[in-house]
Enzyme design. Sequence first.
Site, PDB file in Angstrom:
ATOM      1  CE1 TYR A  22      -3.746  -2.357   0.082  1.00  0.00           C
ATOM      2  CE2 TYR A  22      -2.771  -3.254   2.088  1.00  0.00           C
ATOM      3  CZ  TYR A  22      -3.690  -3.340   1.060  1.00  0.00           C
ATOM      4  OH  TYR A  22      -4.563  -4.395   0.993  1.00  0.00           O
ATOM      5  CG  HIS A  99      -9.655  -1.318  -4.814  1.00  0.00           C
ATOM      6  ND1 HIS A  99     -10.093  -1.774  -3.593  1.00  0.00           N
ATOM      7  CD2 HIS A  99     -10.692  -1.471  -5.672  1.00  0.00           C
ATOM      8  CE1 HIS A  99     -11.346  -2.198  -3.714  1.00  0.00           C
ATOM      9  NE2 HIS A  99     -11.738  -2.016  -4.960  1.00  0.00           N
TER      10      HIS A  99
HETATM   11  C1  DQA Z   1      -7.735  -2.273  -0.929  1.00  0.00           C
HETATM   12  C2  DQA Z   1      -7.695  -3.697  -1.504  1.00  0.00           C
HETATM   13  C3  DQA Z   1      -8.535  -4.631  -0.658  1.00  0.00           C
HETATM   14  O1  DQA Z   1      -8.470  -5.963  -1.186  1.00  0.00           O
HETATM   15  C4  DQA Z   1      -8.032  -4.671   0.766  1.00  0.00           C
HETATM   16  O2  DQA Z   1      -8.885  -5.465   1.566  1.00  0.00           O
HETATM   17  C5  DQA Z   1      -7.838  -3.318   1.351  1.00  0.00           C
HETATM   18  C6  DQA Z   1      -7.318  -2.242   0.517  1.00  0.00           C
HETATM   19  C7  DQA Z   1      -6.797  -1.330  -1.715  1.00  0.00           C
HETATM   20  O3  DQA Z   1      -6.946  -0.119  -1.570  1.00  0.00           O
HETATM   21  O4  DQA Z   1      -5.900  -1.797  -2.430  1.00  0.00           O
HETATM   22  O5  DQA Z   1      -8.042  -3.122   2.549  1.00  0.00           O
HETATM   23  O6  DQA Z   1      -9.052  -1.772  -1.069  1.00  0.00           O
END
Ligand code: DQA
Length: 150
Positions: A22, A99
């Site tokens: 992330y 995402h």
């Molecule tokens: C997310 C991707 C999701 O699969 C995960 O559960 C997250 C973050 C993303 O921003 O990449 O919590 O939404």
Amino acid sequence: MRIAVVHGPNLNLLGVREPEVYGTGTLADIDRALEALGREVDTEVESFQSNSEGRILDYLAEIRDRVDGVLINPAGLGHTSVALLDGLLATSKPFAEVHLSNPASRESFRRHSFLTPAAVGVVAGFGVDSYLSGFRCLNNYLVRRSATAS
Ligand code: DQA
């Protein structure tokens, strides 16, 4: 225009949470970047994060009369929650899904989102740029839509 930005569970931990997936930016960094973009395109931004599905649903019910659209990173709830889809539909406002990572390139359980079929569009895999692109695209969509409605 006024756009609500909703961040789902665990996104308060950005910066320390799995930085290899992330990144190292924080949620405050994302909100600041969206605020700046909002000023640039003359759209108000209000931002909300919760780890509680119920609080997110209450928030969606509360904003239905004051926003034109919703930008949402549903986080894990996108993969699990019909209630979140229903809450978004109940706003009767267009929404875009974003995402940070690309869920389609990760574990198979991340490949399904209850929200995607009802979203105006989805941006995934570009870190903070997913939010910024999603915001810009949703804003353009809302502006065009209001111009054709009047
Ligand atoms: C997310 C991707 C999701 O699969 C995960 O559960 C997250 C973050 C993303 O921003 O990449 O919590 O939404």
